[in-house]
Design an enzyme around this catalytic site. Structure first.
Site, PDB file in Angstrom:
ATOM      1  N   THR A 154       0.651  -1.613   0.390  1.00 41.51           N
ATOM      2  CA  THR A 154       0.483  -0.170   0.219  1.00 41.51           C
ATOM      3  C   THR A 154       1.097   1.276  -0.171  1.00 41.51           C
ATOM      4  O   THR A 154       0.204   2.125   0.143  1.00 41.51           O
ATOM      5  CB  THR A 154      -0.951   0.087   1.447  1.00 41.51           C
ATOM      6  N   ASP A 198       3.824   4.482  -2.159  1.00 35.38           N
ATOM      7  CA  ASP A 198       4.134   5.098  -2.703  1.00 35.38           C
ATOM      8  C   ASP A 198       4.135   4.303  -4.368  1.00 35.38           C
ATOM      9  O   ASP A 198       3.368   4.781  -4.848  1.00 35.38           O
ATOM     10  CB  ASP A 198       4.692   5.780  -2.572  1.00 35.38           C
ATOM     11  N   LEU A 199       5.326   3.724  -4.105  1.00 33.57           N
ATOM     12  CA  LEU A 199       5.993   2.839  -5.757  1.00 33.57           C
ATOM     13  C   LEU A 199       4.567   2.006  -5.911  1.00 33.57           C
ATOM     14  O   LEU A 199       4.378   1.849  -7.399  1.00 33.57           O
ATOM     15  CB  LEU A 199       7.178   2.306  -5.531  1.00 33.57           C
ATOM     16  N   HIS A 203      21.516   4.821 -12.323  1.00 27.62           N
ATOM     17  CA  HIS A 203      21.076   5.081 -13.779  1.00 27.62           C
ATOM     18  C   HIS A 203      21.559   5.413 -14.732  1.00 27.62           C
ATOM     19  O   HIS A 203      21.961   4.582 -15.153  1.00 27.62           O
ATOM     20  CB  HIS A 203      20.056   5.937 -13.520  1.00 27.62           C
TER      21      HIS A 203
END
Ligand SMILES: *[C@@H]1O[C@H](CO)[C@@H](O)[C@H](O)[C@H]1NC(C)=O
Ligand SMILES: *[C@@H]1O[C@H](CO)[C@@H](O)[C@H](O)[C@H]1NC(C)=O
Ligand SMILES: *[C@@H]1O[C@H](CO)[C@@H](O)[C@H](O)[C@H]1NC(C)=O
Ligand SMILES: *[C@@H]1O[C@H](CO)[C@@H](O)[C@H](O)[C@H]1NC(C)=O
Ligand SMILES: *[C@@H]1O[C@H](CO)[C@@H](O)[C@H](O)[C@H]1NC(C)=O
Length: 789
Positions: free
Chosen positions: A37, A39-40, A270
């Site tokens: 539950t 955010d992601l 990244h």
């Protein structure tokens, strides 16, 4: 040595079959999102799993979905269902069908409290019961850990002890960064996870690798190999840039962010991943994960180490206030965490020698955009028609999204070549809006874009279900990446970031220029906010001259001192070359000269290396390939970076007849006769020495019987510390040099310097006091730390 051993092990592991694609059998898949539950999960994961479900309904797999969390079932069940209700179908699904599959999806999902070991055991029992009741074959279990990293080890332990499926079905556990904040913490985490999960069970996600353009870099390079092969190298590439600009701040996330900063948060993962995709050897088989990951690893092993001069950092102005507020700190608390960084990397491979690789990311910048650009050299000179296509920049841009263009794309400037499409999932764009991308109007590019836009998490989720590992981070690659970044993080730990206002007001404040291997801000304006006083003051004094032990002395802060010494050596070299066409330089080992070696290699490009002979002042009796070897560090820090002819390099012959420093092999005589033969009058033009804590210089130690050497130039000596055996120039050789420099640096040498300033000449006790050039000059180079303590 440590690094080499580590990488050898790594190579071995990968070749040992790690990373092989797993066999798949159709059946039932249980998906558990721990942190279901959060955010992601709310933003991406449930949407991704829903998409997976829609696509797989007809593929023979069946599913059940569990959202796990710490709160009790009554509290979180409604929360989960609110989230699940908001998932959307893609446009090609009819409203009717969408409603139907959504309803099915909701029925297959439930919330479970996952807090104690019992909770996990109950979940496992539930799954097994369901399989049994419905007579289903189990395909596998997927745990997606969408929780803070500190909880990983504990959850992994519970999964291992209670949720492993029976044999034949797979277990896959998905992990999100951060995987540690430096090499050590990453290694600790890896060890903890390794106790519970096998490497092939772990899927470390970097959502950047799920972005369509990023995922298409290797296929693009492969399909367009016939154009790229001849230009993808140092002769043609001017520069590689990997850029991720953000407009947001980190308000609300400070307790997390302040421990990481932009380098650990974005560059280490990244941007580094994109860089490796751009520079690694294109795998012969793109679907072979082992090959993909191995080729990536090869790039990591070739990256040159990053020092302070390969990075600039910044911090947006409001950050301090946000930190003070969110971390409950007082006004005098200063955070040095960078929110902007520009880093200049180099790959030590013949293909990429000296090609600058720029990695940049920051918060609160003027626009949100992510891209990688390969800028090529343009060797065409246009006398008149500056606007004709061949005079314009030649570049390939992997445009990840946002920014001017608004859609992901690969752009190739028309003066390069017309790229082919990789597959039917990509199309050419010919209708253009009126935009300019990195200096060229869009019409000057060939543009490719995905036919259907796909969300990165959904893409990666489908890879996990298929067991395709090539777009995930292996443990070996993760540690190699931290091994690359950690020294920079350490060296920046006490550096002040440049404060920038944020947004378009940044102007050119964060613009950088590349000088040799160094990067710096183009303008020197430094805005120090009132909260940022109390930093190191340099008192304004630069280089100071004086006397020490009745010889000349030069003193400065370390960096200026090293530069001054480098300049003095270069002057001596140029003078000697002017006079006799050759320069004989003898260098000592130890750690002090390393900074000098680097300075010479990276800044003194006009040094007459071709006419220079490099000799050694001393050597340890170890093979030249070992870290302890003085020749090894001289080679690593200096010789391999400069264009010096091989036959001008004179390592000491400590290894003869497959043994080390044996008297009867007469290594000292070999070296002596080489000196006699090549050096006029056996008088070196320049000898660089250091001083040890015990007053030793070269490898002449207190208590060594100096008189035994008398007339010889080279001797075997004994050190009180390991490795005990040494080969060294004698006082005879040193004192007939034309110039001798004694370099002493660091707070640790202050005590020694104080003592040396008082003692009388006594070479048996204080060997360095025996350095007395008979005709030449002696200069002490002592940094302020050593001089003033
Ligand atoms: C589904 O679409 C609605 C309306 O476009 C949007 O508000 C919502 O955020 C979307 N849900 C997800 C999970 O992306
Ligand atoms: C998992 O737990 C078992 C004991 O239940 C243990 O023997 C094993 O080493 C653990 N780790 C892995 C990777 O299986
Ligand atoms: C490429 O690798 C995949 C995965 O290991 C394998 O299934 C496939 O057969 C390989 N293709 C070729 C042409 O070797
Ligand atoms: C700061 O203080 C507030 C209120 O006292 C508290 O809720 C919060 O957890 C504290 N934050 C930190 C990081 O200590
Ligand atoms: C060699 O050294 C002697 C004096 O030590 C000097 O006169 C002579 O010019 C030198 N020769 C060369 C080639 O530098």
């Amino acid at each position: 040595m440590f690094v080499t051993v580590f990488l050898l092990l790594v190579t071995f592991c990968v070749q040992g079959g790690n990373g092989q694609e797993e066999s798949q059998r159709p059946g039932h898949v249980s998906v558990v999102i721990v942190g279901g539950t959060g955010d992601l999960a709310k933003k991406y994961l449930w949407q991704g799993f829903f998409k997976l479900y829609v696509n797989q309904v007809s593929s023979g797999n069946s599913f059940s979905f569990y959202g796990g969390g710490l709160s009790p079932v009554e509290k979180s069940t409604p929360v989960l269902f609110e989230i699940l209700k908001s998932v959307n179908c893609s446009k090609d699904v009819s409203e009717e069908r969408c409603a139907l599959v959504k309803e099915q999806f909701l029925r297959l999902a439930q919330y479970r409290q996952l807090k104690t070991l019992e909770d996990y055991q109950d979940l496992a029992k539930h799954i097994e019961k369901q399989l049994q009741e419905e007579g289903m074959v189990e395909a596998g279990r997927l745990f997606y850990l969408s929780v803070p990293a500190f909880a990983y080890a504990d959850i992994a332990g519970k999964i291992n002890s209670s949720c492993r499926p029976s044999s034949g079905a797979w277990l896959r556990v998905v992990l999100e960064k951060p995987f540690g904040h430096d090499y050590k913490s990453a290694q600790v985490l890896a060890t903890q996870l390794g106790n519970s999960l096998k490497e092939e069970e772990m899927y470390r996600i970097d959502h950047y690798l799920g972005k369509q353009v990023v995922a298409n870099i290797l296929p693009f390079r492969k399909e367009n190999g016939k154009f790229l092969d001849s230009i993808w190298n140092k002769h043609h590439i001017e520069r590689v840039e990997v850029i991720m600009k953000e407009t947001l701040d980190v308000k609300g996330r400070i307790p997390f962010y302040d421990q990481y900063g932009v380098i650990s948060d974005v560059l280490q993962n990244h941007l580094t991943e994109v860089m490796t995709l751009l520079t690694m050897r294109v795998p012969t088989n793109l679907s072979n994960s082992a090959e993909v990951l191995q080729n990536k690893l090869n790039i990591f092993t070739s990256l040159l180490p990053l020092g302070k001069h390969q990075a600039v950092i910044g911090q947006y102005r409001a950050y301090q206030k946000e930190v003070q507020k969110e971390l409950n700190k007082t006004k005098d608390h200063v955070s040095l965490t960078p929110t902007f960084a520009a880093v200049l990397a180099h790959i030590d491979e013949p293909q990429y020698d000296d090609v600058p690789i720029l990695l940049i990311s920051g918060k609160m910048l003027d626009e949100r955009v992510g891209y990688a650009r390969i800028l090529f050299k343009n060797d065409i000179f246009c006398l008149q028609s500056h606007n004709s296509v061949h005079c314009k920049p030649k570049q390939i841009i992997f445009y990840f999204g946002h920014g001017q263009l608004q859609y992901p794309a690969i752009l190739v400037s028309k003066n390069l070549f017309k790229p082919v499409l990789v597959d039917s999932e990509w199309k050419e764009v010919t209708e253009h809006q009126d935009v300019t991308v990195l200096g060229l109007p869009i019409s000057d590019y060939y543009v490719q874009t995905p036919v259907v836009l796909k969300e990165a998490y959904a893409e990666l989720i489908s890879h996990i279900i298929a067991g395709r590992r090539n777009n995930f981070i292996s443990n070996e690659n993760l540690l190699a990446s931290w091994d690359f970044w950690t020294p920079l993080l350490t060296s920046l730990a006490s550096s002040f970031p440049r404060i920038y206002p944020g947004g378009v007001d940044n102007g050119d404040m964060l613009d950088v220029s590349l000088k040799g291997r160094d990067i710096r801000y183009i303008n020197e304006v430094v805005i120090i906010s009132p909260d940022q006083v109390g930093g190191q003051s340099t008192n304004g004094f630069q280089v100071m001259q004086g006397k020490f032990r009745s010889a000349d002395m030069v003193s400065a802060w370390m960096e200026e001192l090293v530069e001054r010494l480098a300049t003095d050596i270069q002057e001596a070299a140029e003078a000697a070359v002017r006079k006799g066409g050759v320069f004989h330089l003898a260098l000592s080992g130890g750690s002090s000269p390393l900074a000098l070696f680097q300075r010479l290699a990276l800044h003194h490009f006009s040094f007459p290396w071709t006419e220079t002979h490099v000799w050694m002042v001393d050597e340890r009796c170890v093979p030249p390939t070992e870290l302890e070897s003085n020749f090894y560090s001289m080679h690593e820090y200096l010789l391999r970076h400069v264009k010096i002819p091989y036959y001008n390099i004179h390592p000491m012959p400590v290894q003869l007849n497959q043994r080390l420093c044996v008297e009867e092999d007469r290594g000292t005589l070999v070296y002596e006769s080489e000196i006699n033969k090549l050096v006029n009058g056996s008088s070196f033009h320049f000898v660089l020495l250091g001083v040890g804590f015990d007053g030793h210089t070269a490898s002449l130690f207190p208590g060594n019987k100096m008189n035994d050497h008398e007339k010889s130039l080279v001797a075997l000596t004994e050190s009180p510390v390991k490795p005990h055996q040494r080969m060294s120039l004698t006082f005879t050789a040193i004192n007939q040099a034309q110039k001798v420099a004694l370099l002493v640096m660091g707070k640790g040498k202050h005590e020694l310097i104080t003592q040396l300033s008082r003692v009388k000449d006594n070479p048996e006790k204080w060997p360095v006091t025996g350095v007395k050039p008979s005709k030449g000059s002696l200069v002490w180079y002592i940094d302020y730390d050593a001089l003033l303590g």
